[in-house]
Write a protein that holds these residues in place. Structure first.
Motif, PDB file in Angstrom:
ATOM      1  N   ASP A  48       7.045 132.264  -2.885  1.00 26.96           N
ATOM      2  CA  ASP A  48       6.672 131.767  -1.575  1.00 26.96           C
ATOM      3  C   ASP A  48       7.695 131.957  -0.705  1.00 26.96           C
ATOM      4  N   SER A  49       7.657 132.500   0.706  1.00 25.99           N
ATOM      5  CA  SER A  49       8.954 132.915   1.412  1.00 25.99           C
ATOM      6  C   SER A  49       9.327 131.609   1.752  1.00 25.99           C
ATOM      7  N   HIS A  50       8.730 130.279   1.688  1.00 27.24           N
ATOM      8  CA  HIS A  50       9.561 129.403   2.067  1.00 27.24           C
ATOM      9  C   HIS A  50      10.815 128.991   1.034  1.00 27.24           C
ATOM     10  N   TYR A  51      10.811 129.621  -0.151  1.00 24.00           N
ATOM     11  CA  TYR A  51      11.653 129.649  -1.114  1.00 24.00           C
ATOM     12  C   TYR A  51      12.823 130.820  -1.211  1.00 24.00           C
TER      13      TYR A  51
END
Length: 158
Positions: A48-51
């Motif tokens: 996920d782009s959050h990570y």
């Protein structure tokens, strides 16, 4: 003369910007994990782009865990100090996490042991069905034939 140098430097700057923005093929082999046990040609593990700011070694450990789940392996060796980040990635980015009953740190802290919810043959059948469905969807979308700039988002609840 100053204008000519300025123009030349501007052109070089623009060319270098476009060169820096292209994605080379050298990292593609590093980002793809293959599973010959299941008969799948190529599986790419994403996050996920959050990570995206997580340390690269934690991402590699996450990829090892994902590959182990696909292959039904019971142990994965990596630096367990990365386990918090690996857990975050595994439970938010890998749909087959639901096949894992528990994750335990090995007694010597050299990695983790995986316990699955299903017996070995049933696990392999579920994983194979999942991967076959992904391949079917990718074939219908003509993945790799239409454009390398297009992405397919696949979300399947197991």
């Amino acid at each position: 003369m100053k204008k000519a140098i300025s123009l030349l430097l501007s052109i070089i700057l623009i060319m270098s910007a476009f060169t820096a923005c292209t994605k080379g093929d050298s990292n593609d082999s590093d980002n793809n994990q293959t599973s010959s046990d299941i008969g799948i040609e190529q599986v790419k593990f994403t996050i996920d782009s959050h990570y995206e700011n997580i340390d690269e070694s934690a991402v590699r450990a996450y990829e090892k865990v994902c590959s182990a789940v696909i292959n039904g392996e019971k142990e994965v060796k990596f630096n367990t100090s990365l386990l918090d980040d690996v857990h975050d990635l595994f439970y938010t980015s890998f749909p087959l996490f639901s096949l894992v009953e528990s994750i335990q740190i090995l007694p010597d802290s050299s990695g983790i042991s995986l316990t699955y919810k299903n017996p070995d043959e049933e696990h392999k059948t579920i994983v194979s069905g999942f991967l076959n469905k992904i391949n079917e969807i990718m074939a219908q979308c003509q993945y790799g034939k239409v454009s390398t700039d297009r992405y397919i988002l696949i979300y399947i609840h197991i």
